[in-house]
Design a protein around this motif. Sequence first.
Motif, short mmCIF file in Angstrom:
data_model
loop_
_atom_site.label_atom_id
_atom_site.label_comp_id
_atom_site.label_asym_id
_atom_site.label_seq_id
_atom_site.Cartn_x
_atom_site.Cartn_y
_atom_site.Cartn_z
N MET A 1 0.85 -1.21 0.00
CA MET A 1 0.00 0.00 0.00
C MET A 1 0.88 1.24 0.00
SD MET A 1 -2.94 1.15 2.74
CE MET A 1 -1.78 1.58 4.01
N SER A 2 0.65 2.19 -0.85
CA SER A 2 1.45 3.40 -0.93
C SER A 2 1.09 4.37 0.17
CB SER A 2 1.26 4.08 -2.30
OG SER A 2 -0.09 4.46 -2.44
N THR A 7 1.72 12.39 7.10
CA THR A 7 1.36 11.99 8.46
C THR A 7 1.47 10.48 8.62
OG1 THR A 7 -0.98 11.89 7.87
CG2 THR A 7 -0.15 13.95 8.79
N GLN A 8 1.31 9.74 7.53
CA GLN A 8 1.51 8.30 7.62
C GLN A 8 2.98 7.96 7.80
OE1 GLN A 8 -0.50 7.11 3.91
NE2 GLN A 8 -1.87 5.90 5.18
N PHE A 9 3.84 8.75 7.18
CA PHE A 9 5.27 8.45 7.25
C PHE A 9 5.86 8.91 8.57
CE2 PHE A 9 9.71 8.39 6.14
CZ PHE A 9 9.80 7.34 5.26
N ARG A 10 5.41 10.05 9.09
CA ARG A 10 5.95 10.59 10.33
C ARG A 10 4.80 11.16 11.15
NH1 ARG A 10 10.90 14.21 9.20
NH2 ARG A 10 11.49 12.20 8.28
N PHE A 170 5.47 5.28 9.68
CA PHE A 170 4.59 4.96 10.82
C PHE A 170 3.15 5.13 10.36
CE2 PHE A 170 8.62 6.27 12.60
CZ PHE A 170 8.82 5.39 13.64
N CYS A 171 2.51 4.03 10.00
CA CYS A 171 1.16 4.13 9.46
C CYS A 171 0.13 3.38 10.31
CB CYS A 171 1.12 3.62 8.03
SG CYS A 171 1.85 1.98 7.81
N GLY A 172 0.53 2.92 11.48
CA GLY A 172 -0.40 2.22 12.37
C GLY A 172 -0.75 3.09 13.57
N CYS A 191 5.54 0.42 10.30
CA CYS A 191 4.90 -0.60 9.43
C CYS A 191 5.87 -1.01 8.33
CB CYS A 191 3.60 -0.07 8.86
SG CYS A 191 3.73 1.55 8.07
N ALA A 192 7.14 -1.19 8.72
CA ALA A 192 8.17 -1.67 7.80
C ALA A 192 9.14 -2.52 8.61
CB ALA A 192 8.89 -0.49 7.13
N SER A 193 10.06 -3.17 7.92
CA SER A 193 11.03 -4.02 8.61
C SER A 193 11.94 -3.18 9.52
CB SER A 193 11.88 -4.76 7.58
OG SER A 193 12.94 -5.45 8.22
N ILE A 194 12.14 -3.66 10.73
CA ILE A 194 13.03 -2.96 11.68
C ILE A 194 14.25 -3.82 11.99
CG2 ILE A 194 11.20 -1.57 12.71
CD1 ILE A 194 11.19 -3.56 15.07
N LYS A 195 14.60 -4.71 11.06
CA LYS A 195 15.73 -5.61 11.27
C LYS A 195 17.03 -4.84 11.50
CE LYS A 195 18.10 -9.60 9.24
NZ LYS A 195 18.16 -10.54 8.09
#
Length: 325
Positions: A1-2, A7-10, A170-172, A191-195
């Motif tokens: 999902m794009s 505000t979704q990113f930060r 940060f989209c959650g 909402c992405a990999s934090i490895k």
Amino acid sequence: MSMSNDTQFRPSSFFLLGIPGLEGVHVSIGVPFFFLYLVALLGNATVMFVIQTEQSLHEPMYYFLAMLDSIDLGLSTATIPKMLGIFWFSLRDTSFGCCLSQMFFIHFFTAMESIVLVAMAFDRYIAICKPLRYTMILTSKIIVIITGIAILRSLYMVVPLVFLLLRLPFCGHRIIPHTYCEHMGIARLACASIKVNIMFGLGNISLLLLDVLLIIVSYIRILYAVFLLPSWDARLKALNTCGSHIGVILAFFIPAFFSFLTHRFGHNIPQYVHIFLANLYVVVPPALNPVIYGVRTKQIRERVLRVFLRTGRELTSQRSWKIKN
């Protein structure tokens, strides 16, 4: 999902829950934390003032202690006021920038404290194992270099964490079940990999473990040198000079590693226990350190009493003069 907007990113802010499961006693929990903060402020400021004003305390051991006190002031001020705001006034919202800043200072001061404890162990090693060369080795230049290394290594450990978080979307939800912002608490909301964040965090923990190893090696050498001394009186006197430092090391590392171990392996332990231990780890050492050094170190204890007695006499004489006039 794009990502549809910024505000979704930060997110604009995060929501700190405090200690989940203990919301009903937040007000009560805040009372001892407040008194610990007062002890940390007054105790560390007093020890720093005494070291600065007393010429006889201008020695490497006390310079390192002054560094430790300034770090403790920073660590307690970066955490406890926000905790009290949550506990007493339900001030749970914190902006993204403030959260990131708090995380930076908490991790920076923690890393600084660890390496300063290593420097203090090195100081005790030189004082006991190479006493005749003490002033030749621990010169003002060497102390400045050690301070610079401590700052640079702490920045190396913490600055990348800021950029690793800034790159995450940060989209959650934006709820952090904690009383303060820390690296993994923020990263888990992404909402992405934090490895990469996890690997870098483990690398930082490895550096802290290296600090512990260096301290242990220093004290093995110290104990070896002490038990070569001819009399028990000499041995006890030498060990007594290390007592305060050992107390401070235990106050810092035991809560830290106990919190880490319960967080990593104590999956059946209630969440409020994890959070409460994490709070003790940043609250207790700054309050205990000046008490440990103030009680156990004769020079500091005598100077503190002298300063308070002198201040008391001056206040009494001023009052007497005002009454007479």
